[in-house]
Design an enzyme around this catalytic site. Sequence first.
Site, PDB file in Angstrom:
ATOM      1  N   HIS A 157      -4.272   0.890  10.114  1.00  0.00           N
ATOM      2  CA  HIS A 157      -5.477   0.361  10.770  1.00  0.00           C
ATOM      3  C   HIS A 157      -5.240   0.465  12.272  1.00  0.00           C
ATOM      4  O   HIS A 157      -4.086   0.422  12.717  1.00  0.00           O
ATOM      5  CB  HIS A 157      -5.705  -1.113  10.402  1.00  0.00           C
ATOM      6  CG  HIS A 157      -5.992  -1.345   8.951  1.00  0.00           C
ATOM      7  ND1 HIS A 157      -7.203  -1.048   8.373  1.00  0.00           N
ATOM      8  CD2 HIS A 157      -5.212  -1.835   7.963  1.00  0.00           C
ATOM      9  CE1 HIS A 157      -7.163  -1.360   7.081  1.00  0.00           C
ATOM     10  NE2 HIS A 157      -5.970  -1.832   6.796  1.00  0.00           N
ATOM     11  N   ASP A 217       2.819   1.897   0.422  1.00  0.00           N
ATOM     12  CA  ASP A 217       1.527   1.247   0.683  1.00  0.00           C
ATOM     13  C   ASP A 217       1.115   1.522   2.139  1.00  0.00           C
ATOM     14  O   ASP A 217       0.600   0.637   2.826  1.00  0.00           O
ATOM     15  CB  ASP A 217       1.573  -0.255   0.394  1.00  0.00           C
ATOM     16  CG  ASP A 217       0.178  -0.852   0.243  1.00  0.00           C
ATOM     17  OD1 ASP A 217      -0.812  -0.096   0.254  1.00  0.00           O
ATOM     18  OD2 ASP A 217       0.070  -2.093   0.127  1.00  0.00           O
ATOM     19  N   HIS A 248       3.552  -2.706  -5.309  1.00  0.00           N
ATOM     20  CA  HIS A 248       4.085  -3.507  -4.191  1.00  0.00           C
ATOM     21  C   HIS A 248       4.453  -4.946  -4.542  1.00  0.00           C
ATOM     22  O   HIS A 248       3.860  -5.901  -4.053  1.00  0.00           O
ATOM     23  CB  HIS A 248       3.120  -3.506  -2.993  1.00  0.00           C
ATOM     24  CG  HIS A 248       1.660  -3.638  -3.320  1.00  0.00           C
ATOM     25  ND1 HIS A 248       1.159  -4.617  -4.137  1.00  0.00           N
ATOM     26  CD2 HIS A 248       0.604  -2.889  -2.956  1.00  0.00           C
ATOM     27  CE1 HIS A 248      -0.142  -4.462  -4.231  1.00  0.00           C
ATOM     28  NE2 HIS A 248      -0.508  -3.415  -3.533  1.00  0.00           N
ATOM     29  N   HIS A 303      -2.493   5.274   1.615  1.00  0.00           N
ATOM     30  CA  HIS A 303      -3.922   5.221   1.923  1.00  0.00           C
ATOM     31  C   HIS A 303      -4.149   6.158   3.106  1.00  0.00           C
ATOM     32  O   HIS A 303      -3.964   5.760   4.254  1.00  0.00           O
ATOM     33  CB  HIS A 303      -4.339   3.803   2.318  1.00  0.00           C
ATOM     34  CG  HIS A 303      -4.081   2.775   1.253  1.00  0.00           C
ATOM     35  ND1 HIS A 303      -5.045   2.385   0.361  1.00  0.00           N
ATOM     36  CD2 HIS A 303      -2.973   2.058   0.942  1.00  0.00           C
ATOM     37  CE1 HIS A 303      -4.542   1.470  -0.460  1.00  0.00           C
ATOM     38  NE2 HIS A 303      -3.285   1.248  -0.130  1.00  0.00           N
ATOM     39  N   PHE A 304      -4.490   7.400   2.816  1.00  0.00           N
ATOM     40  CA  PHE A 304      -4.688   8.366   3.902  1.00  0.00           C
ATOM     41  C   PHE A 304      -6.140   8.396   4.411  1.00  0.00           C
ATOM     42  O   PHE A 304      -6.503   9.242   5.219  1.00  0.00           O
ATOM     43  CB  PHE A 304      -4.185   9.755   3.498  1.00  0.00           C
ATOM     44  CG  PHE A 304      -2.684   9.954   3.691  1.00  0.00           C
ATOM     45  CD1 PHE A 304      -1.860   8.920   4.124  1.00  0.00           C
ATOM     46  CD2 PHE A 304      -2.095  11.189   3.456  1.00  0.00           C
ATOM     47  CE1 PHE A 304      -0.482   9.102   4.309  1.00  0.00           C
ATOM     48  CE2 PHE A 304      -0.723  11.391   3.649  1.00  0.00           C
ATOM     49  CZ  PHE A 304       0.085  10.344   4.066  1.00  0.00           C
ATOM     50  N   ASN A 311      -9.250   3.266  -2.578  1.00  0.00           N
ATOM     51  CA  ASN A 311     -10.115   2.358  -1.806  1.00  0.00           C
ATOM     52  C   ASN A 311     -10.605   2.988  -0.509  1.00  0.00           C
ATOM     53  O   ASN A 311     -10.526   2.401   0.562  1.00  0.00           O
ATOM     54  CB  ASN A 311      -9.392   1.029  -1.518  1.00  0.00           C
ATOM     55  CG  ASN A 311      -8.141   1.213  -0.670  1.00  0.00           C
ATOM     56  OD1 ASN A 311      -7.567   2.297  -0.621  1.00  0.00           O
ATOM     57  ND2 ASN A 311      -7.728   0.164   0.008  1.00  0.00           N
TER      58      ASN A 311
HETATM   59  O1  DOR Z   1      -2.369  -4.503   3.008  1.00  0.00           O
HETATM   60  C1  DOR Z   1      -3.018  -3.742   2.302  1.00  0.00           C
HETATM   61  N1  DOR Z   1      -3.745  -2.762   2.847  1.00  0.00           N
HETATM   62  N2  DOR Z   1      -3.020  -3.919   0.985  1.00  0.00           N
HETATM   63  C2  DOR Z   1      -3.845  -3.242   0.190  1.00  0.00           C
HETATM   64  O2  DOR Z   1      -3.842  -3.491  -0.994  1.00  0.00           O
HETATM   65  C3  DOR Z   1      -4.775  -2.251   0.748  1.00  0.00           C
HETATM   66  C4  DOR Z   1      -4.328  -1.747   2.037  1.00  0.00           C
HETATM   67  C5  DOR Z   1      -5.382  -1.000   2.816  1.00  0.00           C
HETATM   68  O3  DOR Z   1      -5.990  -0.098   2.222  1.00  0.00           O
HETATM   69  O4  DOR Z   1      -5.595  -1.277   3.987  1.00  0.00           O
HETATM   70 ZN    ZN Z   2      -2.240  -0.151  -1.319  1.00  0.00          ZN
END
Ligand code: DOR
Ligand code: ZN
Length: 437
Positions: free
Chosen positions: A308, A304, A233, A65-66, A97
């Site tokens: 954050h 994954d 995952h 998730h970049f 996402n």
């Molecule tokens: O822990 C997670 N973070 N699981 C996910 O499925 C999405 C990801 C995120 O995009 O933060």
């Molecule tokens: Zn993910």
Amino acid sequence: MPDLLIQRGHVVLPDGARQADIAVSGGRIESISKPGQRLSAGNFGRVLDATGMVVLPGAIDVHVHFRVPGGERKEDWESGSMAALAGGVTTVLDMPNTAPPTTTLQALEDKRHRIAPQARVNWGLFMGATADNLDEVKRARNIAGLKIYMGSTTGGLLLYQDAPLENIFEHYSGLIAVHAEDEQIIRANSLAFQESVDPLVHGRIRTITSARRATERAIGLARRFGRPVHICHMSTAEELDIVTDTRQYGVTCEVTPHHLVLNEQAVVEIGTLAKMNPPLRFREDNDALWAGLADGRVDCVATDHAPHLLAEKMGGYWEAPSGVPGVQHMLPILLDGVHFGRLTLERVAHATAQRPAELFGIRGKGRIEVGYDADLVLASMGDAHPVRLRDVLSRCGWTPYEGMNLYGWPEVTILGGEVVYDRGKFPTVVRGSEVTF
Ligand code: DOR
Ligand code: ZN
């Protein structure tokens, strides 16, 4: 004149590891010395001495998730790429996402335009499933596949009702990747635990049963409509058993480094920093996943990588977003596993490069073989080094692995025949390319 010669490395070839020299020309592997022979160093632009080092195919991380667009304060393709290169990852597949989510052709093209000038690794994109975007997804060209979030997580993508899921499995012939957690179980348990603020409650809400049920459901749909399905995952021994029993129907899976080396003990120690979806489980699950990785029941390791900011992660159990960074430390964690005899170098190369390339059909990547792209990693296996906060390159600036002492670190990363990472430095900036599926 060929561009680059990598001499005397312990090279992990598709049919096993052995000492070999590798010649690179025009960004591709031009020749590999035969057993017992050498390539002459006379006529190369550059010679790298890999004595004492392991040479692996550059890792392909099929789950990152970049954060572009919309989450650039947490990560962008500059910072994400640098973390990847330092971790020996040369290709990443990015999840949908983002904000806005990659659920329309317009969002897909917009993402491509933003990424192309920034990426310093090769890349590919997933689209995300909604209740009504299948026609659009079918018209998309060159995507990794379609991601279905059966349980809610970061971002708003969620699809768990029977009708739209059946519609996708019936009519989509590309690769379907599933985030398998059962939304109804999660909701019921969230209500039951709403008074609790202990981070350990995460595993009580998003239970092993919730992962198992959703995995069974996704596989049931795949079998009913004769489709392959990829389980993202996988966090539990139970899911591994289900996937093992259904592999012959085209079920594949990935595990993350955090589900291999961390468990609820980490939640006790670092609290919401160790909050992610699916949650950390138990020691027995770590052991089962390592065993599945070692013997090939686990197809690939994918991070994954979900950065954050620390301030967000410290916000208390319910406020803290789920996700941990990982792209910089996947290979060190796996090579450490090799050091301690948990798996072989061949399995590392297979699960981080060859199998991901096969599974997603990524052209020209994933193997050290003549004609393949020269995306390579030189790693040292001799000494243990601690994971240090100050070495973290992700914009989020932290890692759940801080303090772990790991054997096996990427020293040099080569992208398309260019040395792009060299022991903490980034000597040349090479733009990554969108891969071809
Ligand atoms: O822990 C997670 N973070 N699981 C996910 O499925 C999405 C990801 C995120 O995009 O933060
Ligand atoms: Zn993910």
